[in-house]
Design a protein around this motif. Sequence first.
Motif, PDB file in Angstrom:
ATOM      1  N   ARG A   1      -9.138   6.086   5.331  1.00  0.00           N
ATOM      2  CA  ARG A   1      -8.969   4.950   4.525  1.00  0.00           C
ATOM      3  C   ARG A   1     -10.377   4.986   3.670  1.00  0.00           C
ATOM      4  O   ARG A   1     -11.366   5.221   4.244  1.00  0.00           O
TER       5      ARG A   1
ATOM      6  N   HIS B   1      -5.382   5.105   0.831  1.00  0.00           N
ATOM      7  CA  HIS B   1      -5.252   5.836   1.992  1.00  0.00           C
ATOM      8  C   HIS B   1      -4.851   7.235   1.809  1.00  0.00           C
ATOM      9  O   HIS B   1      -3.984   7.639   0.710  1.00  0.00           O
TER      10      HIS B   1
ATOM     11  N   TYR C   1      -3.144  10.858   2.808  1.00  0.00           N
ATOM     12  CA  TYR C   1      -2.060  11.407   3.430  1.00  0.00           C
ATOM     13  C   TYR C   1      -2.061  12.793   2.999  1.00  0.00           C
ATOM     14  O   TYR C   1      -2.360  13.300   2.167  1.00  0.00           O
TER      15      TYR C   1
ATOM     16  N   LEU D   1      -0.994   8.469   8.276  1.00  0.00           N
ATOM     17  CA  LEU D   1      -2.298   8.115   7.550  1.00  0.00           C
ATOM     18  C   LEU D   1      -3.641   9.033   8.266  1.00  0.00           C
ATOM     19  O   LEU D   1      -3.563   9.020   9.417  1.00  0.00           O
TER      20      LEU D   1
ATOM     21  N   ASN E   1       0.873  -1.236   0.024  1.00  0.00           N
ATOM     22  CA  ASN E   1      -0.078   0.023  -0.082  1.00  0.00           C
ATOM     23  C   ASN E   1       0.974   1.095   0.042  1.00  0.00           C
ATOM     24  O   ASN E   1       0.357   2.305   0.664  1.00  0.00           O
TER      25      ASN E   1
ATOM     26  N   ASN F   1      -3.401   1.008  -3.576  1.00  0.00           N
ATOM     27  CA  ASN F   1      -3.353  -0.030  -2.819  1.00  0.00           C
ATOM     28  C   ASN F   1      -3.407  -1.337  -3.447  1.00  0.00           C
ATOM     29  O   ASN F   1      -4.455  -1.664  -3.602  1.00  0.00           O
TER      30      ASN F   1
END
Length: 305
Positions: free
Chosen positions: A206, A188, A190, A203, A162, A181
């Motif tokens: 999700r 994810h 960021y 992170l 991922n 991923n």
Amino acid sequence: MKFSAVVFISILLWGCAQQQPLLEREPAPKAKGWDGVIENYTVWPDRVQETSGLASQGGLLWTINDSGDGPYLYALDGQHNIVKVIKVGNAKNIDWEELAQDESYLYIADCGNNRGRRIELQIYKVAWKDLESTRAGGIVSPEILKFNYADRPAKVAPNSHNLDCEALTVVNDELWLFTKNRENEQTHLYKLDKSKAEQSVTLTERFDVKGLVTAADYDPVTKRLALLGYAKQKIFGHSFLWVVPVTDAPNWEEARRTYIQPYAQWEALVWDREQNGRLVLSTEKSLLLDVGVGELNLTVPTEFP
């Protein structure tokens, strides 16, 4: 596999994509664009062989090639002719995967990480005023933002992790990075500081995108986030587009997914800054389509579809 068999399978895949249901949730909107059918498709010049990022500024469409090319930016006019090629100084195209933008800067994301071996990644930050004032064949000097994943595991399985990334966009005063991923088919999120030279990112959220995300762009006018991608499976796969309303964060409860037709390796997208609701997408070369660009006109409905 013989060429005829490859063509047959490709046509079959395209037909399957045509039969995919329109949206994940009902009721389905009826307007063009929301049906996922690419319009006004145009083949691009040979020099753009592996388009992997798009930006729109000053009536020009900007793009980059993926790894294998030098550190070059390509500007195309309304007829999709290359009018300017600019070199980014003090830069290397290790795996350029995305373009993001705000009013003052263009951000080039060197964040591709197929095997998960790269620990430090970078984003090249180039001022629009420098790009506009630089003649064709000239060189611009970028700022360099370096980053790494704070949650990187000790061991990374090549091609099943991922830590790959092909999607970056600007939301308000932050850079939002969405991962590709292969391990769990999620993405994810960021968040990066647009001005910090070095940072370790953590992170934030999700999202279950059910596939591999290849591009992102946020429209500050309609406050919509677009996520482009394709299914992990290569046989009977599909390309998809998530459109997500954003307040302070993506409102995933109201997100909708549209299947892109025809099925191809759609790699980049950008909201048109001059025409609200128009989304421009580009694809790499495949058996079905040459390297080129098309559009979806996603008008804003009374209620988000």
